[in-house]
Design a protein around this motif. Sequence first.
Motif, PDB file in Angstrom:
ATOM      1  N   GLU A 288     -15.170  48.646 -12.202  1.00 41.11           N
ATOM      2  CA  GLU A 288     -16.206  49.551 -12.696  1.00 41.11           C
ATOM      3  C   GLU A 288     -17.211  48.810 -13.585  1.00 41.11           C
ATOM      4  OE1 GLU A 288     -14.489  52.919 -14.612  1.00 41.11           O
ATOM      5  OE2 GLU A 288     -13.928  53.914 -12.725  1.00 41.11           O
ATOM      6  N   THR A 289     -16.722  47.955 -14.455  1.00 44.16           N
ATOM      7  CA  THR A 289     -17.619  47.167 -15.298  1.00 44.16           C
ATOM      8  C   THR A 289     -18.521  46.283 -14.439  1.00 44.16           C
ATOM      9  OG1 THR A 289     -15.987  47.148 -17.083  1.00 44.16           O
ATOM     10  CG2 THR A 289     -17.734  45.490 -17.177  1.00 44.16           C
ATOM     11  N   MET A 290     -17.944  45.656 -13.420  1.00 43.38           N
ATOM     12  CA  MET A 290     -18.706  44.821 -12.498  1.00 43.38           C
ATOM     13  C   MET A 290     -19.814  45.624 -11.814  1.00 43.38           C
ATOM     14  SD  MET A 290     -17.301  43.228  -8.916  1.00 43.38           S
ATOM     15  CE  MET A 290     -17.426  44.852  -8.118  1.00 43.38           C
ATOM     16  N   LEU A 291     -19.469  46.803 -11.320  1.00 42.38           N
ATOM     17  CA  LEU A 291     -20.448  47.646 -10.635  1.00 42.38           C
ATOM     18  C   LEU A 291     -21.559  48.077 -11.585  1.00 42.38           C
ATOM     19  CD1 LEU A 291     -17.957  49.917  -8.647  1.00 42.38           C
ATOM     20  CD2 LEU A 291     -19.383  48.106  -7.674  1.00 42.38           C
ATOM     21  N   ASN A 292     -21.168  48.462 -12.782  1.00 40.89           N
ATOM     22  CA  ASN A 292     -22.147  48.981 -13.738  1.00 40.89           C
ATOM     23  C   ASN A 292     -23.102  47.894 -14.233  1.00 40.89           C
ATOM     24  OD1 ASN A 292     -21.074  51.591 -13.655  1.00 40.89           O
ATOM     25  ND2 ASN A 292     -19.569  51.147 -15.245  1.00 40.89           N
ATOM     26  N   ARG A 293     -22.610  46.692 -14.380  1.00 38.88           N
ATOM     27  CA  ARG A 293     -23.424  45.641 -14.981  1.00 38.88           C
ATOM     28  C   ARG A 293     -24.093  44.715 -13.973  1.00 38.88           C
ATOM     29  NH1 ARG A 293     -20.358  43.459 -20.332  1.00 38.88           N
ATOM     30  NH2 ARG A 293     -22.289  42.241 -20.397  1.00 38.88           N
ATOM     31  N   CYS A 294     -23.649  44.776 -12.719  1.00 34.05           N
ATOM     32  CA  CYS A 294     -24.189  43.834 -11.738  1.00 34.05           C
ATOM     33  C   CYS A 294     -24.734  44.500 -10.483  1.00 34.05           C
ATOM     34  CB  CYS A 294     -23.131  42.799 -11.359  1.00 34.05           C
ATOM     35  SG  CYS A 294     -22.666  41.704 -12.710  1.00 34.05           S
ATOM     36  N   SER A 295     -24.969  45.813 -10.528  1.00 39.14           N
ATOM     37  CA  SER A 295     -25.702  46.444  -9.423  1.00 39.14           C
ATOM     38  C   SER A 295     -27.161  46.494  -9.840  1.00 39.14           C
ATOM     39  CB  SER A 295     -25.178  47.853  -9.130  1.00 39.14           C
ATOM     40  OG  SER A 295     -25.684  48.303  -7.887  1.00 39.14           O
ATOM     41  N   THR A 296     -27.967  45.666  -9.215  1.00 37.56           N
ATOM     42  CA  THR A 296     -29.359  45.481  -9.604  1.00 37.56           C
ATOM     43  C   THR A 296     -30.289  45.839  -8.458  1.00 37.56           C
ATOM     44  OG1 THR A 296     -29.290  43.171  -8.872  1.00 37.56           O
ATOM     45  CG2 THR A 296     -28.718  43.617 -11.185  1.00 37.56           C
ATOM     46  N   GLN A 297     -31.566  45.946  -8.755  1.00 40.40           N
ATOM     47  CA  GLN A 297     -32.540  46.227  -7.701  1.00 40.40           C
ATOM     48  C   GLN A 297     -32.551  45.121  -6.663  1.00 40.40           C
ATOM     49  OE1 GLN A 297     -34.171  48.875  -7.046  1.00 40.40           O
ATOM     50  NE2 GLN A 297     -34.025  50.075  -8.930  1.00 40.40           N
ATOM     51  N   HIS A 298     -32.390  43.875  -7.113  1.00 42.06           N
ATOM     52  CA  HIS A 298     -32.467  42.766  -6.161  1.00 42.06           C
ATOM     53  C   HIS A 298     -31.137  42.529  -5.439  1.00 42.06           C
ATOM     54  CE1 HIS A 298     -31.350  41.006 -10.103  1.00 42.06           C
ATOM     55  NE2 HIS A 298     -30.622  40.171  -9.417  1.00 42.06           N
ATOM     56  N   ALA A 299     -30.024  43.033  -5.976  1.00 43.25           N
ATOM     57  CA  ALA A 299     -28.723  42.827  -5.336  1.00 43.25           C
ATOM     58  C   ALA A 299     -27.785  43.976  -5.695  1.00 43.25           C
ATOM     59  CB  ALA A 299     -28.119  41.485  -5.777  1.00 43.25           C
ATOM     60  N   PRO A 300     -27.991  45.146  -5.076  1.00 41.39           N
ATOM     61  CA  PRO A 300     -27.172  46.316  -5.421  1.00 41.39           C
ATOM     62  C   PRO A 300     -25.766  46.239  -4.831  1.00 41.39           C
ATOM     63  CG  PRO A 300     -28.642  46.849  -3.610  1.00 41.39           C
ATOM     64  CD  PRO A 300     -29.013  45.460  -4.057  1.00 41.39           C
ATOM     65  N   TRP A 301     -24.855  46.973  -5.444  1.00 42.68           N
ATOM     66  CA  TRP A 301     -23.498  47.127  -4.926  1.00 42.68           C
ATOM     67  C   TRP A 301     -23.407  48.397  -4.083  1.00 42.68           C
ATOM     68  CZ3 TRP A 301     -19.402  44.129  -4.419  1.00 42.68           C
ATOM     69  CH2 TRP A 301     -19.254  43.018  -5.269  1.00 42.68           C
ATOM     70  N   TYR A 302     -22.531  48.350  -3.078  1.00 42.35           N
ATOM     71  CA  TYR A 302     -22.182  49.529  -2.286  1.00 42.35           C
ATOM     72  C   TYR A 302     -20.667  49.708  -2.381  1.00 42.35           C
ATOM     73  CZ  TYR A 302     -26.829  49.063  -0.270  1.00 42.35           C
ATOM     74  OH  TYR A 302     -28.198  48.964  -0.103  1.00 42.35           O
TER      75      TYR A 302
END
Length: 274
Positions: free
Chosen positions: A218-232
């Motif tokens: 969850e921390t990874m998703l919240n902090r590293c889902s970005t406009q240039h590289a989103p998480w799914y």
Amino acid sequence: MTGHERAIIDKLRVEPGERARLKDRDPRDSSLFDDERETKTATDAMARDINVLQDRLYAEGSRALLVVLQGTDTSGKDGTIRTVFNATGPLGVSVTAFGVPTAQELAHDYLWRVHAACPRRGTIGIFNRSHYEDVLIAKVRKLAPHEAVEQRYDQINAFERMLTESGTTILKFMLHISKDKQKDRLQERLDNPEKHWKFNPGDLEDRAFWDEYQEAYETMLNRCSTQHAPWYVIPADRKWVRNAAVASIVKATLEEMDPQYPKVSWNPDDFTIA
């Protein structure tokens, strides 16, 4: 992009700044797809479409696609690769499975081995596990100091921004399975002699940290889902749903990239093959 593909992307994407809660995302969710048999047939067709698009990407030779597959043990990273990319020509695809760092890799910064494995222009690169291990297992198992792990989220975002600004499109898929489904799949590996090689006693050690890993994801998703590289976040309890969702997003992304065969400087009518 079809309306169905847009619906898949909108539902599974973690929007930048969104507070992602895995408990709110059902790993058995199949609402985006109807009949299992029809979905499997459609997934096979999408795999062929991906092959055609990859051929154009390879011929164009100016951009790349990086597909990151991250998930707990038995979430289906290998199966996803086999199904989604089974029709794709081997010249234009590379798969890197990241394991325990070697002594040489440990002598460098944690992104050194990752950067070296990034896809060259014209190709699709697939990461089976990735640099995110350094904010997952490193965090849960305390393999790095807390301060170092905290720094890595921003470092990873900057690294991925550099890749995208250099012509690499990034797709990141977290294969989300339930604890019960993992239990079933681990038991299957014990019960089936042909799958014994897949079983690692260390998987049970990681399973004991299930809640801690869910929090780290969850921390990874919240902090590293970005406009240039989103998480799914991909529902992965049902393999056919998992495969169809990933194939849909990969295909739609390649279509949006719209790679083109290069124009040649000569006229084919000027030549005769004797």
